[in-house]
Design a protein around this motif. Structure first.
Motif, PDB file in Angstrom:
ATOM      1  N   TYR A   1       6.216  21.578   8.498  1.00 35.02           N
ATOM      2  CA  TYR A   1       5.517  20.961   7.380  1.00 35.02           C
ATOM      3  C   TYR A   1       4.640  22.009   6.710  1.00 35.02           C
ATOM      4  O   TYR A   1       3.894  22.717   7.378  1.00 35.02           O
ATOM      5  CB  TYR A   1       4.655  19.801   7.862  1.00 35.02           C
TER       6      TYR A   1
ATOM      7  N   MET B   1       4.156  17.950  13.305  1.00 37.93           N
ATOM      8  CA  MET B   1       4.424  18.293  11.906  1.00 37.93           C
ATOM      9  C   MET B   1       4.664  19.785  11.747  1.00 37.93           C
ATOM     10  O   MET B   1       5.551  20.203  10.994  1.00 37.93           O
ATOM     11  CB  MET B   1       3.255  17.841  11.024  1.00 37.93           C
TER      12      MET B   1
ATOM     13  N   GLU C   1      -1.534  15.714  -0.582  1.00 37.06           N
ATOM     14  CA  GLU C   1      -2.325  15.587   0.640  1.00 37.06           C
ATOM     15  C   GLU C   1      -3.042  14.241   0.688  1.00 37.06           C
ATOM     16  O   GLU C   1      -3.110  13.600   1.735  1.00 37.06           O
ATOM     17  CB  GLU C   1      -3.340  16.729   0.744  1.00 37.06           C
ATOM     18  N   LEU C   2      -3.572  13.812  -0.467  1.00 37.04           N
ATOM     19  CA  LEU C   2      -4.261  12.521  -0.504  1.00 37.04           C
ATOM     20  C   LEU C   2      -3.315  11.407  -0.084  1.00 37.04           C
ATOM     21  O   LEU C   2      -3.647  10.567   0.765  1.00 37.04           O
ATOM     22  CB  LEU C   2      -4.784  12.243  -1.916  1.00 37.04           C
TER      23      LEU C   2
ATOM     24  N   PRO D   1      -5.476  17.724  -4.854  1.00 33.18           N
ATOM     25  CA  PRO D   1      -4.403  17.692  -3.858  1.00 33.18           C
ATOM     26  C   PRO D   1      -3.717  16.334  -3.788  1.00 33.18           C
ATOM     27  O   PRO D   1      -3.937  15.565  -2.857  1.00 33.18           O
ATOM     28  CB  PRO D   1      -5.139  18.009  -2.559  1.00 33.18           C
TER      29      PRO D   1
ATOM     30  N   LEU E   1      -0.566  11.633   1.609  1.00 30.87           N
ATOM     31  CA  LEU E   1      -0.183  11.782   3.014  1.00 30.87           C
ATOM     32  C   LEU E   1      -1.272  11.233   3.933  1.00 30.87           C
ATOM     33  O   LEU E   1      -0.994  10.507   4.893  1.00 30.87           O
ATOM     34  CB  LEU E   1       0.065  13.263   3.323  1.00 30.87           C
ATOM     35  N   MET E   2      -2.520  11.571   3.614  1.00 38.34           N
ATOM     36  CA  MET E   2      -3.616  11.111   4.470  1.00 38.34           C
ATOM     37  C   MET E   2      -3.731   9.591   4.455  1.00 38.34           C
ATOM     38  O   MET E   2      -4.010   8.971   5.477  1.00 38.34           O
ATOM     39  CB  MET E   2      -4.925  11.745   4.011  1.00 38.34           C
ATOM     40  N   MET E   3      -3.507   8.995   3.280  1.00 46.72           N
ATOM     41  CA  MET E   3      -3.566   7.536   3.230  1.00 46.72           C
ATOM     42  C   MET E   3      -2.468   6.929   4.100  1.00 46.72           C
ATOM     43  O   MET E   3      -2.702   5.958   4.814  1.00 46.72           O
ATOM     44  CB  MET E   3      -3.433   7.066   1.785  1.00 46.72           C
TER      45      MET E   3
ATOM     46  N   PRO F   1       0.816  -1.219   0.000  1.00 44.05           N
ATOM     47  CA  PRO F   1       0.000   0.000   0.000  1.00 44.05           C
ATOM     48  C   PRO F   1       0.849   1.269   0.000  1.00 44.05           C
ATOM     49  O   PRO F   1       0.457   2.265  -0.616  1.00 44.05           O
ATOM     50  CB  PRO F   1      -0.800  -0.122   1.291  1.00 44.05           C
TER      51      PRO F   1
ATOM     52  N   LEU G   1       0.393   6.639  -6.662  1.00 42.82           N
ATOM     53  CA  LEU G   1      -0.791   7.462  -6.901  1.00 42.82           C
ATOM     54  C   LEU G   1      -0.439   8.939  -6.825  1.00 42.82           C
ATOM     55  O   LEU G   1      -0.859   9.736  -7.668  1.00 42.82           O
ATOM     56  CB  LEU G   1      -1.862   7.140  -5.858  1.00 42.82           C
TER      57      LEU G   1
ATOM     58  N   LEU H   1       1.885   1.875  -3.479  1.00 44.69           N
ATOM     59  CA  LEU H   1       0.731   2.317  -4.254  1.00 44.69           C
ATOM     60  C   LEU H   1       0.418   3.774  -3.954  1.00 44.69           C
ATOM     61  O   LEU H   1       0.102   4.552  -4.847  1.00 44.69           O
ATOM     62  CB  LEU H   1      -0.485   1.445  -3.926  1.00 44.69           C
TER      63      LEU H   1
ATOM     64  N   ILE I   1      -1.086   8.293   6.723  1.00 44.11           N
ATOM     65  CA  ILE I   1      -1.413   8.506   8.134  1.00 44.11           C
ATOM     66  C   ILE I   1      -2.446   7.483   8.595  1.00 44.11           C
ATOM     67  O   ILE I   1      -2.310   6.863   9.652  1.00 44.11           O
ATOM     68  CB  ILE I   1      -1.944   9.938   8.360  1.00 44.11           C
ATOM     69  N   ALA I   2      -3.486   7.292   7.760  1.00 46.92           N
ATOM     70  CA  ALA I   2      -4.528   6.338   8.146  1.00 46.92           C
ATOM     71  C   ALA I   2      -3.932   4.943   8.327  1.00 46.92           C
ATOM     72  O   ALA I   2      -4.224   4.249   9.309  1.00 46.92           O
ATOM     73  CB  ALA I   2      -5.635   6.318   7.090  1.00 46.92           C
ATOM     74  N   LEU I   3      -3.062   4.537   7.389  1.00 47.90           N
ATOM     75  CA  LEU I   3      -2.446   3.205   7.500  1.00 47.90           C
ATOM     76  C   LEU I   3      -1.588   3.110   8.748  1.00 47.90           C
ATOM     77  O   LEU I   3      -1.559   2.092   9.437  1.00 47.90           O
ATOM     78  CB  LEU I   3      -1.572   2.933   6.270  1.00 47.90           C
TER      79      LEU I   3
END
Lengths: 193, 269
Positions: B230, B225, B158-159, B155, B161-163, B135, B142, B138, B165-167
């Motif tokens: 950041y 951050m 940002e997308l 973005p 980064l958020m993925m 992931p 992406l 990936l 963070i969630a993982l």
């Protein structure tokens, strides 16, 4: 997304919510006829706690994670196969559901009540999601409408209706202590400041 | 809950094959391209091409077949169900079989076969992508693929980064959830009895602390951050650079060729 400092926090909270939805899929209440997971509970709360924009962002992140094979769906499933499989319609509709729930929550923002939130959850968190899910199910499998409805909606509806109320109670409490949604005061976009 | 023990890996099975070493961007493009192209197929020859490519992918990945099968298992019964529905209800062509109220027509058999095969191909390719790419790769891929869209205010950074963070926080939050459930049980919370509403309501004392914890972690991470200055993806450098190798171009040429052949078959038959 160019607002800088404030958006870093929102960004992280939205990512957290994507993770929470995954965790909701793991908490199952074993009830006949079908075990109920708390997944949709968190989807509804993503809308009513984060608001329209970030709720939608957060659920889109969740969908992307599922597409990339992270085991985030109920029972630890994941991957494109699960997402475009027969039950994918429900999951793909979550960003839209969270957006609409968030939008209607924001509209009433300082004067929220459990009844109002429950109603919003029922309309967009249950009716909309099932409309999308059942349509998808019947399209993918070629089942008739009635069969798709009986297999893909009927057994889950009682549990989901209960979850709308629980989500409303929790969302209201979280809103009281940690309001993510502020009354939408139009912030002028500041370019080249 | 064992499945969360390696959540960063997800379904990923590292075997170090050629497919694993392909650039994640190539794999993303190829699989998404393939998924559209599948719908162009109408005759046996087109399906043959598609099947050869999927089978070749499985062979190249060096992932044991049972592993791939495990990923397919939840979908297989649905493929079977779809096939049965088509067998039973699609009418047209010659009547092949009649047994009581059950009738099977030629068209039904054909539809059932093609639909199942198409579905199977889609699922195999999707599974192959997630089995051969972690992931994190990936997410990286992406981000880079969406980079040109940043001009349209998509973005991409940002997308991604958020993925990540969630993982990253999935296992921590899950551990927290288990802890909270145990803590509330120790205080006498009852999750096992009562009607539907009472049971669902009994999870409120779990959900609220979970939120508090998630928000606190988010707050801490945001602070950390910001303390490290950041400020989004602009001008950020990365330690791992993705690079296209000749094999990546080869795959893209293969995809273009496949699309061309299938389009030609579709238009000429």
């Amino acid at each position: 997304m160019s607002q800088g400092v404030l958006s870093v926090r929102n960004l992280i909270v939205a990512a957290m919510f994507a993770a929470l939805v995954a965790i909701g899929g793991r908490i199952a209440i074993p009830l006949p006829p079908v075990p109920i997971t708390l997944q949709t509970l968190f989807v509804m709360m993503a809308g009513s706690i984060l608001g329209a924009r970030w709720g939608a962002v957060s659920m889109s992140i969740f969908v992307l994670l599922a597409a990339f094979g992270a085991p985030v769906l109920a029972q630890g499933q994941g991957g494109l196969a699960a997402l475009f499989g027969p039950t994918g319609g429900y999951i793909l509709s979550w960003p839209v559901a969270a957006f609409l729930i968030g939008w209607f929550t924001e509209k009433r923002a300082p004067r929220l009540s459990v009844a109002y939130l429950t109603a919003v959850h029922v309309i967009f968190g249950v009716l909309l999601v099932y409309a999308a899910g059942v349509t998808w199910l019947s399209f993918v499998t070629g089942m008739g409408w009635n069969a798709a409805f009986a297999a893909g909606a009927l057994p889950f509806i009682p549990g989901d209706l209960v979850k709308t109320a629980v989500a409303a109670i929790v969302a209201l409490r979280v809103y009281r202590v940690y309001p993510m949604i502020r009354k939408a005061t139009p912030v002028k976009s500041q370019k080249n400041q | 809950m064992s499945a969360f023990q390696s959540p960063v890996l997800g379904q990923y099975i590292p075997t170090g094959s050629v497919l694993h070493r392909l650039d994640p961007r190539t794999k993303l493009l190829f699989v998404f391209g393939y998924m559209f192209v599948v719908f162009l197929a109408q005759d046996a020859l087109a399906y043959l091409f598609l099947t050869v490519i999927a089978a070749g992918g499985v062979w190249l990945s060096r992932i044991p077949l049972p592993m791939i099968f495990r990923g397919l298992k939840p979908i297989l019964w649905l493929i079977a169900l779809t096939a049965l529905l088509h067998l039973g209800f699609t009418k047209g062509g010659d009547l092949l079989l009649q047994w009581g109220p059950v009738t099977v027509y030629e068209e039904g058999v054909r539809q059932a076969g093609w639909m199942s095969l198409r579905f199977l191909l889609l699922v195999v390719m999707g599974t192959l992508l997630t089995l051969t790419t972690s992931p994190i790769d990936l997410t990286d891929g992406l981000e880079r693929l969406l980079k040109p869209l940043e001009k349209l205010r998509v973005p991409a950074h940002e997308l991604a980064l958020m993925m990540s963070i969630a993982l990253r926080f999935l296992p921590a939050l899950w551990e927290e959830t288990e802890k909270i459930i145990k803590a509330q049980q120790a205080r006498g919370a009852d999750f096992e009895t009562g009607n539907l509403f009472q049971r669902a309501k009994s999870y409120i004392p779990v959900i609220i602390p979970l939120f508090v914890s998630a928000f606190r972690r988010a707050e801490e991470l945001a602070l950390a951050m910001e303390a490290r200055c950041y400020r989004g993806g602009k001008g950020r450098t990365r330690i791992r650079q993705l690079q296209f190798a000749p094999r990546d171009w080869g795959m893209l040429v293969l995809l273009a060729g496949l699309t061309g052949v299938l389009l030609w078959l579709r238009l000429n038959t």
